[in-house]
Scaffold this motif. Structure first.
Motif, PDB file in Angstrom:
ATOM      1  N   ALA A 105       0.819  -1.653   0.329  1.00  0.00           N
ATOM      2  CA  ALA A 105       0.094  -0.038  -0.282  1.00  0.00           C
ATOM      3  C   ALA A 105       0.810   1.052   0.029  1.00  0.00           C
ATOM      4  O   ALA A 105       0.546   2.247  -1.186  1.00  0.00           O
ATOM      5  CB  ALA A 105      -1.078   0.044   0.643  1.00  0.00           C
ATOM      6  N   ASP A 106       2.024   1.158   0.846  1.00  0.00           N
ATOM      7  CA  ASP A 106       2.722   2.241   0.628  1.00  0.00           C
ATOM      8  C   ASP A 106       3.782   2.709  -1.047  1.00  0.00           C
ATOM      9  O   ASP A 106       4.091   3.919  -0.313  1.00  0.00           O
ATOM     10  CB  ASP A 106       3.762   2.895   2.288  1.00  0.00           C
ATOM     11  CG  ASP A 106       4.599   1.242   1.700  1.00  0.00           C
ATOM     12  OD1 ASP A 106       4.621   0.578   0.940  1.00  0.00           O
ATOM     13  OD2 ASP A 106       5.809   0.761   2.690  1.00  0.00           O
ATOM     14  N   ARG A 107       3.388   1.764  -1.358  1.00  0.00           N
ATOM     15  CA  ARG A 107       4.334   1.874  -3.282  1.00  0.00           C
ATOM     16  C   ARG A 107       2.754   2.974  -3.272  1.00  0.00           C
ATOM     17  O   ARG A 107       3.433   3.695  -4.437  1.00  0.00           O
ATOM     18  CB  ARG A 107       4.358   1.409  -4.046  1.00  0.00           C
ATOM     19  CG  ARG A 107       4.852   0.491  -3.159  1.00  0.00           C
ATOM     20  CD  ARG A 107       6.279   0.357  -3.616  1.00  0.00           C
ATOM     21  NE  ARG A 107       6.970   0.825  -4.662  1.00  0.00           N
ATOM     22  CZ  ARG A 107       7.446   1.125  -5.592  1.00  0.00           C
ATOM     23  NH1 ARG A 107       7.317   2.781  -5.086  1.00  0.00           N
ATOM     24  NH2 ARG A 107       7.669   1.287  -6.630  1.00  0.00           N
ATOM     25  N   PHE A 108       1.839   3.445  -2.634  1.00  0.00           N
ATOM     26  CA  PHE A 108       1.065   4.170  -4.054  1.00  0.00           C
ATOM     27  C   PHE A 108       0.159   5.410  -2.738  1.00  0.00           C
ATOM     28  O   PHE A 108      -0.842   5.913  -2.819  1.00  0.00           O
ATOM     29  CB  PHE A 108      -0.775   3.548  -4.580  1.00  0.00           C
ATOM     30  CG  PHE A 108      -0.076   2.098  -4.442  1.00  0.00           C
ATOM     31  CD1 PHE A 108      -0.220   2.528  -6.279  1.00  0.00           C
ATOM     32  CD2 PHE A 108      -0.121   0.922  -4.493  1.00  0.00           C
ATOM     33  CE1 PHE A 108      -0.275   1.245  -7.045  1.00  0.00           C
ATOM     34  CE2 PHE A 108       0.193  -0.434  -5.139  1.00  0.00           C
ATOM     35  CZ  PHE A 108       0.689  -0.286  -6.989  1.00  0.00           C
ATOM     36  N   PRO A 109       1.014   6.235  -2.728  1.00  0.00           N
ATOM     37  CA  PRO A 109       1.731   7.661  -1.815  1.00  0.00           C
ATOM     38  C   PRO A 109       0.091   8.629  -2.545  1.00  0.00           C
ATOM     39  O   PRO A 109      -0.402   9.141  -1.637  1.00  0.00           O
ATOM     40  CB  PRO A 109       2.617   8.458  -2.129  1.00  0.00           C
ATOM     41  CG  PRO A 109       3.136   7.660  -2.586  1.00  0.00           C
ATOM     42  CD  PRO A 109       2.541   6.564  -3.539  1.00  0.00           C
ATOM     43  N   LYS A 110      -0.475   8.683  -3.636  1.00  0.00           N
ATOM     44  CA  LYS A 110      -1.531   9.122  -4.068  1.00  0.00           C
ATOM     45  C   LYS A 110      -2.594   8.377  -4.567  1.00  0.00           C
ATOM     46  O   LYS A 110      -3.402   9.399  -4.883  1.00  0.00           O
ATOM     47  CB  LYS A 110      -0.505  10.034  -5.495  1.00  0.00           C
ATOM     48  CG  LYS A 110       0.513  10.810  -5.307  1.00  0.00           C
ATOM     49  CD  LYS A 110       0.940  11.473  -6.549  1.00  0.00           C
ATOM     50  CE  LYS A 110       2.162  12.241  -6.326  1.00  0.00           C
ATOM     51  NZ  LYS A 110       2.628  13.135  -7.736  1.00  0.00           N
ATOM     52  N   LEU A 111      -2.609   7.941  -3.756  1.00  0.00           N
ATOM     53  CA  LEU A 111      -3.869   6.970  -4.462  1.00  0.00           C
ATOM     54  C   LEU A 111      -5.284   7.733  -3.874  1.00  0.00           C
ATOM     55  O   LEU A 111      -5.341   7.101  -2.762  1.00  0.00           O
ATOM     56  CB  LEU A 111      -3.475   4.953  -4.088  1.00  0.00           C
ATOM     57  CG  LEU A 111      -4.513   3.814  -5.332  1.00  0.00           C
ATOM     58  CD1 LEU A 111      -4.499   4.332  -6.545  1.00  0.00           C
ATOM     59  CD2 LEU A 111      -4.077   3.049  -4.678  1.00  0.00           C
ATOM     60  N   GLU A 112      -5.577   7.785  -4.535  1.00  0.00           N
ATOM     61  CA  GLU A 112      -7.345   8.075  -3.814  1.00  0.00           C
ATOM     62  C   GLU A 112      -8.382   6.891  -4.516  1.00  0.00           C
ATOM     63  O   GLU A 112      -9.210   7.405  -3.452  1.00  0.00           O
ATOM     64  CB  GLU A 112      -8.149   9.506  -5.008  1.00  0.00           C
ATOM     65  CG  GLU A 112      -6.891  10.267  -4.438  1.00  0.00           C
ATOM     66  CD  GLU A 112      -7.674  11.591  -5.943  1.00  0.00           C
ATOM     67  OE1 GLU A 112      -8.671  11.661  -6.122  1.00  0.00           O
ATOM     68  OE2 GLU A 112      -6.262  12.741  -5.586  1.00  0.00           O
ATOM     69  N   SER A 113      -8.490   6.080  -4.640  1.00  0.00           N
ATOM     70  CA  SER A 113      -9.470   5.352  -5.548  1.00  0.00           C
ATOM     71  C   SER A 113      -9.069   3.619  -5.982  1.00  0.00           C
ATOM     72  O   SER A 113      -8.112   3.515  -6.644  1.00  0.00           O
ATOM     73  CB  SER A 113      -9.825   5.490  -6.325  1.00  0.00           C
ATOM     74  OG  SER A 113     -11.065   4.646  -7.229  1.00  0.00           O
ATOM     75  N   LEU A 114      -9.276   2.714  -4.742  1.00  0.00           N
ATOM     76  CA  LEU A 114      -9.047   1.097  -5.809  1.00  0.00           C
ATOM     77  C   LEU A 114     -10.251   1.453  -5.595  1.00  0.00           C
ATOM     78  O   LEU A 114     -11.118   0.016  -4.456  1.00  0.00           O
ATOM     79  CB  LEU A 114      -7.670   0.496  -3.854  1.00  0.00           C
ATOM     80  CG  LEU A 114      -7.364  -0.754  -4.681  1.00  0.00           C
ATOM     81  CD1 LEU A 114      -6.756  -0.502  -5.583  1.00  0.00           C
ATOM     82  CD2 LEU A 114      -7.142  -1.446  -2.697  1.00  0.00           C
TER      83      LEU A 114
END
Length: 453
Positions: A398-407
């Motif tokens: 999860a920490d590889r996606f610092p800008k992720l808003e939607s999964l």
């Protein structure tokens, strides 16, 4: 030859004669279209007797009210409408300037063509409904012989087509329908002057993979195509099996005809059983302004994926790719995504969908090291095979996606604990769980992509 006669109940009688001169046979088929038919075959001692019998039968049918059928779609737009390329270009230069539309509509009315009034009435109805004007618009539609809704639908802006959808829902099994001639007449009208979006559904079921590319090339002959913004191929209803519908080899045709596309959606299977060349080709795309690309398929092969990842799409920021089942037509693997995930193919991607696939942990491993991961704001892994063995792997990165808003993990094989773990790991991300109904119907540990045919 074929003759038809309309019935009072709205159905249609038909009579068809097929001649085999070598065998001196006459095969007669008659009945009610799409209801029932009977077939008989007669053999004659000479070609002269065969011809005499056919002539006698034909005259009897004509006397009974039968006549040669009109090729469906051929009666629309029987004559060209007036156009003014200079005024059309002025509209396309800035579609937000309402005055340019009005100037062209006025010019068209001055050409003594009903199309000018059609545009004016349609523009008025965009502002408020009016039964009298709606009646008048239909009368003008009939006068112009514009296509009926079972061949084309549209929406307007300032009276001109804003979007246009082509689909032969009248009878897509009709081999005699000529979609190229039909499209040519419609595309040549002034109503397409400022077209922003073109949608194409089924034209002829058995020939769609040939018809769609041909229609795209016809569109490319017109100036409005060079400024088309949105294109949707395979715009079909959800009850059409994807594997049974194909749009043909469209990559080069799209590039040549619509160089300024911003949004492109392709929905297609491959119909591999036809064995007649490429029925779904996406190679050759080169669209310098394209921002969004959606490819919905159950037949993403290694070859198709390689062709796509070689496309020249420098401004692409949103990509949604479907794959399919590995035991059907989809043999692309997670390893084949290297050029995508390392940022080589489309380095500006911020919204990524790797959908309808069976990659499992192999995909998650590659997402963990992906150069795209730090810039993604949206990740769609729906319709796939995530389960209790792979969800923890996804949570760990999860920490590889610092800008992720939607999964998006809708339509996988996840239980409540899996969703909870993902939600906890992706703290700043909205986890879209949707439905996990596949789990209830899964046999043992069998995992499958949602759309395989």
């Amino acid at each position: 030859m074929r003759l038809e006669r309309q019935r009072s109940d709205g159905r249609c009688d038909f009579w068809e004669a097929k001649v085999n001169r070598r065998k001196r046979t006459l095969e007669l088929t008659s009945g009610i279209v799409n209801v029932r038919n009977t077939r008989t075959t007669k053999t004659f001692t000479s070609s002269k007797d065969l011809s005499a019998a056919l002539d006698k039968l034909t005259k009897a049918k004509l006397a009974a009210g039968f006549k040669e059928p009109t090729v469906i779609g051929s009666h629309f737009l029987p004559k060209p409408l007036p156009t003014n390329p200079v005024l059309e270009a002025a509209i396309r230069e800035d579609r937000s300037v309402a005055g340019a539309y009005g100037v062209y509509a006025d010019w068209l009315q001055g050409q003594d063509s009903p199309v000018g009034e059609w545009i004016a009435v349609a523009a008025s109805l965009e502002k408020a409904p009016d039964p009298k004007k709606e009646t008048r618009l239909q009368a003008l539609t009939d006068a112009l012989s514009l296509p009926t809704k079972d061949f084309a639908t549209w929406g307007t802006r300032s009276g001109f087509f804003e979007w246009l959808r082509l689909e032969n829902s009248n009878d897509w099994m009709a081999k005699e329908f000529d979609p190229v001639a039909f499209a040519e007449k419609l595309f040549a009208t002034p109503l397409c002057a400022a077209l922003e979006e073109l949608r194409i559904g089924i034209l002829r079921w058995d020939y769609n993979s040939e018809d769609v590319p041909a229609v795209l090339r016809v569109a490319g002959k017109h100036d409005w195509a060079k400024s088309l913004l949105r294109l949707h191929l395979g715009d079909v209803s959800g009850d059409i099996d994807m594997a049974h519908h194909s749009i043909g080899d469209v990559g080069d045709a799209i590039t040549t005809s619509f160089p300024n596309l911003r949004w492109l959606k392709l929905h297609s299977g491959s119909q591999e059983w036809r064995g007649e060349g490429e029925t779904f080709g996406i190679g050759g795309l080169a669209l310098p302004a394209l921002e969004t690309l959606v490819i919905e398929t159950c037949a993403m092969t290694k070859g198709r994926l390689a062709g796509l990842l070689s496309a020249k799409l420098p401004k692409l920021t949103a990509l949604e790719l479907w794959f399919g089942s590995i035991d059907r037509d989809a043999d692309a693997t997670a390893e084949d995504l290297e050029k995508l995930l390392d940022g080589t193919a489309f380095p500006a991607i911020t919204k990524l969908g790797i959908v309808n696939q069976e990659f499992g942990g192999a995909l998650i491993e590659r997402l963990a090291s992906s150069k795209l991961a730090p810039q993604l704001v949206s990740l769609d892994l729906s319709k796939s095979t995530l389960d209790s063995t792979t969800a923890p792997l996804l949570a760990e990165i999860a920490d590889r996606f610092p800008k992720l808003e939607s999964l998006n993990v809708n339509d996988n094989f996840l239980v409540d604990d899996d969703i909870a773990a993902l939600t906890a790991a992706f703290k700043r991300t909205r986890v879209l769980e949707g439905s996990q109904d596949k789990l209830e119907n899964a046999e043992d540990n069998y995992r499958y992509a949602s759309v395989s045919e």
